[in-house]
Each structure stands twice: as C-alpha cells, then as structure tokens.
Write a protein that holds these residues in place. Structure first.
Motif, PDB file in Angstrom:
ATOM      1  N   ALA A  59       0.825  -1.205   0.000  1.00  0.00           N
ATOM      2  CA  ALA A  59       0.000   0.000   0.000  1.00  0.00           C
ATOM      3  C   ALA A  59       0.866   1.265   0.000  1.00  0.00           C
ATOM      4  N   TRP A  60       1.892   1.279   0.841  1.00  0.00           N
ATOM      5  CA  TRP A  60       2.778   2.440   0.892  1.00  0.00           C
ATOM      6  C   TRP A  60       3.555   2.602  -0.404  1.00  0.00           C
ATOM      7  N   CYS A  61       3.964   1.498  -1.020  1.00  0.00           N
ATOM      8  CA  CYS A  61       4.670   1.549  -2.305  1.00  0.00           C
ATOM      9  C   CYS A  61       3.789   2.165  -3.385  1.00  0.00           C
ATOM     10  N   GLY A  63       1.309   4.133  -2.907  1.00  0.00           N
ATOM     11  CA  GLY A  63       1.205   5.552  -2.569  1.00  0.00           C
ATOM     12  C   GLY A  63       2.429   6.339  -3.018  1.00  0.00           C
ATOM     13  N   GLY A  64       3.598   5.728  -2.857  1.00  0.00           N
ATOM     14  CA  GLY A  64       4.833   6.379  -3.283  1.00  0.00           C
ATOM     15  C   GLY A  64       4.889   6.587  -4.782  1.00  0.00           C
ATOM     16  N   VAL A  65       4.437   5.587  -5.536  1.00  0.00           N
ATOM     17  CA  VAL A  65       4.410   5.705  -6.997  1.00  0.00           C
ATOM     18  C   VAL A  65       3.466   6.824  -7.420  1.00  0.00           C
ATOM     19  N   LEU A  66       2.274   6.866  -6.824  1.00  0.00           N
ATOM     20  CA  LEU A  66       1.305   7.910  -7.167  1.00  0.00           C
ATOM     21  C   LEU A  66       1.821   9.286  -6.788  1.00  0.00           C
ATOM     22  N   PHE A  67       2.467   9.367  -5.616  1.00  0.00           N
ATOM     23  CA  PHE A  67       3.002  10.660  -5.205  1.00  0.00           C
ATOM     24  C   PHE A  67       4.110  11.104  -6.157  1.00  0.00           C
ATOM     25  N   TRP A  68       4.922  10.140  -6.645  1.00  0.00           N
ATOM     26  CA  TRP A  68       5.952  10.507  -7.616  1.00  0.00           C
ATOM     27  C   TRP A  68       5.331  11.189  -8.825  1.00  0.00           C
ATOM     28  N   SER A  69       4.211  10.644  -9.354  1.00  0.00           N
ATOM     29  CA  SER A  69       3.609  11.209 -10.559  1.00  0.00           C
ATOM     30  C   SER A  69       3.191  12.658 -10.332  1.00  0.00           C
ATOM     31  N   PHE A  70       2.698  12.956  -9.122  1.00  0.00           N
ATOM     32  CA  PHE A  70       2.318  14.330  -8.767  1.00  0.00           C
ATOM     33  C   PHE A  70       3.561  15.201  -8.622  1.00  0.00           C
ATOM     34  N   PHE A  71       4.577  14.682  -7.954  1.00  0.00           N
ATOM     35  CA  PHE A  71       5.838  15.382  -7.766  1.00  0.00           C
ATOM     36  C   PHE A  71       6.485  15.689  -9.118  1.00  0.00           C
ATOM     37  N   GLU A  72       6.477  14.703 -10.011  1.00  0.00           N
ATOM     38  CA  GLU A  72       7.024  14.863 -11.369  1.00  0.00           C
ATOM     39  C   GLU A  72       6.344  16.026 -12.085  1.00  0.00           C
ATOM     40  N   TYR A  73       5.024  16.074 -12.009  1.00  0.00           N
ATOM     41  CA  TYR A  73       4.268  17.128 -12.679  1.00  0.00           C
ATOM     42  C   TYR A  73       4.623  18.500 -12.111  1.00  0.00           C
ATOM     43  N   LEU A  74       4.623  18.611 -10.782  1.00  0.00           N
ATOM     44  CA  LEU A  74       4.912  19.904 -10.155  1.00  0.00           C
ATOM     45  C   LEU A  74       6.315  20.385 -10.472  1.00  0.00           C
ATOM     46  N   MET A  75       7.301  19.484 -10.381  1.00  0.00           N
ATOM     47  CA  MET A  75       8.685  19.855 -10.667  1.00  0.00           C
ATOM     48  C   MET A  75       8.828  20.318 -12.112  1.00  0.00           C
ATOM     49  N   HIS A  76       8.241  19.569 -13.027  1.00  0.00           N
ATOM     50  CA  HIS A  76       8.380  19.893 -14.445  1.00  0.00           C
ATOM     51  C   HIS A  76       7.700  21.218 -14.772  1.00  0.00           C
ATOM     52  N   ARG A  77       6.520  21.414 -14.229  1.00  0.00           N
ATOM     53  CA  ARG A  77       5.771  22.622 -14.567  1.00  0.00           C
ATOM     54  C   ARG A  77       6.308  23.872 -13.880  1.00  0.00           C
ATOM     55  N   TYR A  78       6.581  23.780 -12.578  1.00  0.00           N
ATOM     56  CA  TYR A  78       6.868  24.994 -11.818  1.00  0.00           C
ATOM     57  C   TYR A  78       8.344  25.252 -11.536  1.00  0.00           C
ATOM     58  N   LEU A  79       9.181  24.216 -11.583  1.00  0.00           N
ATOM     59  CA  LEU A  79      10.610  24.428 -11.369  1.00  0.00           C
ATOM     60  C   LEU A  79      11.369  24.412 -12.694  1.00  0.00           C
ATOM     61  N   PHE A  80      11.195  23.364 -13.473  1.00  0.00           N
ATOM     62  CA  PHE A  80      11.943  23.252 -14.727  1.00  0.00           C
ATOM     63  C   PHE A  80      11.533  24.312 -15.745  1.00  0.00           C
ATOM     64  N   HIS A  81      10.287  24.777 -15.655  1.00  0.00           N
ATOM     65  CA  HIS A  81       9.809  25.789 -16.601  1.00  0.00           C
ATOM     66  C   HIS A  81       9.488  27.112 -15.911  1.00  0.00           C
ATOM     67  N   MET A  82      10.138  27.389 -14.805  1.00  0.00           N
ATOM     68  CA  MET A  82       9.842  28.630 -14.096  1.00  0.00           C
ATOM     69  C   MET A  82      10.344  29.837 -14.891  1.00  0.00           C
ATOM     70  N   PHE A 139       7.348   3.564   1.469  1.00  0.00           N
ATOM     71  CA  PHE A 139       6.903   4.706   0.657  1.00  0.00           C
ATOM     72  C   PHE A 139       8.018   5.197  -0.259  1.00  0.00           C
ATOM     73  N   PHE A 140       9.224   5.336   0.290  1.00  0.00           N
ATOM     74  CA  PHE A 140      10.330   5.853  -0.512  1.00  0.00           C
ATOM     75  C   PHE A 140      10.704   4.903  -1.653  1.00  0.00           C
TER      76      PHE A 140
END
Length: 208
Positions: A59-61, A63-82, A139-140
C-alpha cells in the motif's frame, strides 16, 4: 521555454572543465544500479526489522508511486519551466532543464546525473521520514520506482519509436517539446495534465 532552433543532433557543452561536464551526463544502467539495490534493501529492512507488514508495504509503495507522478508534474511545470529574469537564473534553468529542450535527443542527459540525484533523493528521504515514520522504508521505494519508471519512459520517448499502446504518451511529450512547451508536463502519466488542464491539443502530424 523557447528556442529559435531545436537541435535533434549533437550535444551542448555546459562546462569548460571536462570533469564537471562529465557530471552532467549519465546512462540508465548507472541509475538502475544505484537505486534498485536501495529499493530492495529498504523493503527488506522495513519488513524484517521494523515489522511493516507485506500488505502495508504494498500500500505504501503504491502511494509512493502515485506521489511521484504528482511530484514529477509539479517539478516539471513549476521548477523546470519557471519564469526567470536574471542571467544567473537563466543559466540555472538552462543547465537544469533548458538544455534538454534545446537538444531533446541527447540520450546522455535524459536521466538526472548521479550526484544531484543522490543529493536530492537523500533530502527527500528524510523529509518523507518526518511524515511517514517507519513506513518511509516502503513509501520511498515506491517513490523511487515511480522515478525509475518516469526516467525509463523519458529515455524511451526520446530514443525509440513508440509502441502502439504507449503512443499517447509519446505524442504528449513530443508536443510539449516541439509545439506546446506550456502544456504536457506529465511524462510517465498524463493524469495531472488532465486534472490541472494542461493537456496538449494540437495535431501530432508535424511533430519532429
């Protein structure tokens, strides 16, 4: 992030010193060899020594995979393209991600290089540990599994022709590079592009 000419051949030189330049490149095998043992060791430690059950680890794994997909989106949109307004900041953004947009088929720079990868993952591990406690050892690994899936997908998108069942992901990312850099921030998944209204819409017929 816009370039007058996107270069589908060649490779940028980011640093004058060869040893620094070498630190900006890597191969998928290097990243797999770093993280697969970490995933296995953490799951074993969490189950055998911290008594996290198998079902809880699964279950935690997940959750970790799903959280990665959200983290990936945020990093790409707001940090890599800031948006930045100074030469130093422009240089930082270019080194971090802009170089990939200028040379999208440079296969040496499709995974994050080992040194920054290790530093960032170490910081994230301890941040996750503050929230998840012992469950971080499940999770990690899930989070890193998500990262490896993303990196593998990203590498494949730029290096190989798409299989039919993944053609939509290829299309989304190529449109992001060649037509709509302000959209299509998901690489391993388009889930968050749908959620936040950043799906690409143009015809793929003229994508490079």
């Amino acid at each position: 992030m816009h370039f007058d000419k996107i270069k589908n051949k060649g490779q940028a030189q980011l640093f004058a010193k060869p040893w620094m330049e070498s630190l900006t490149k890597t191969h998928p095998v290097v990243i797999y060899s770093m993280y697969l043992p970490v995933i296995a060791a953490m799951l074993y430690y969490g189950h055998s020594y911290l008594h996290v059950s198998v079902l809880a680890e699964i279950a935690w794994c997940v959750g970790g995979v799903l959280f990665w997909s959200f983290f990936e989106y945020l990093m790409h949109r707001y940090l890599f393209h800031m948006m930045v307004h100074s030469k130093r900041a422009e240089r930082f953004v270019y080194t971090m991600h802009g170089v990939h947009h200028e040379y999208p088929r440079d296969t040496d720079r499709l995974f994050m290089p080992p040194v920054p990868s290790i530093l960032i993952s170490t910081v994230l591990f301890f941040l996750f540990k503050l929230v998840a406690g012992p469950a971080v050892f499940a999770f990690f690994p899930g989070f890193i599994m998500g990262y490896l899936a993303y990196g593998s997908m990203h590498y494949a998108i730029h290096a190989f022709a798409p299989p039919k069942f993944l053609k939509a992901l290829w299309r989304n990312h190529h449109l992001h590079h060649y037509k709509e850099p302000e959209k299509g921030f998901g690489v391993s998944s388009v889930l968050w592009d749908h959620v936040f209204g950043t799906m690409t819409k143009k015809d793929v017929s003229k994508v490079a």
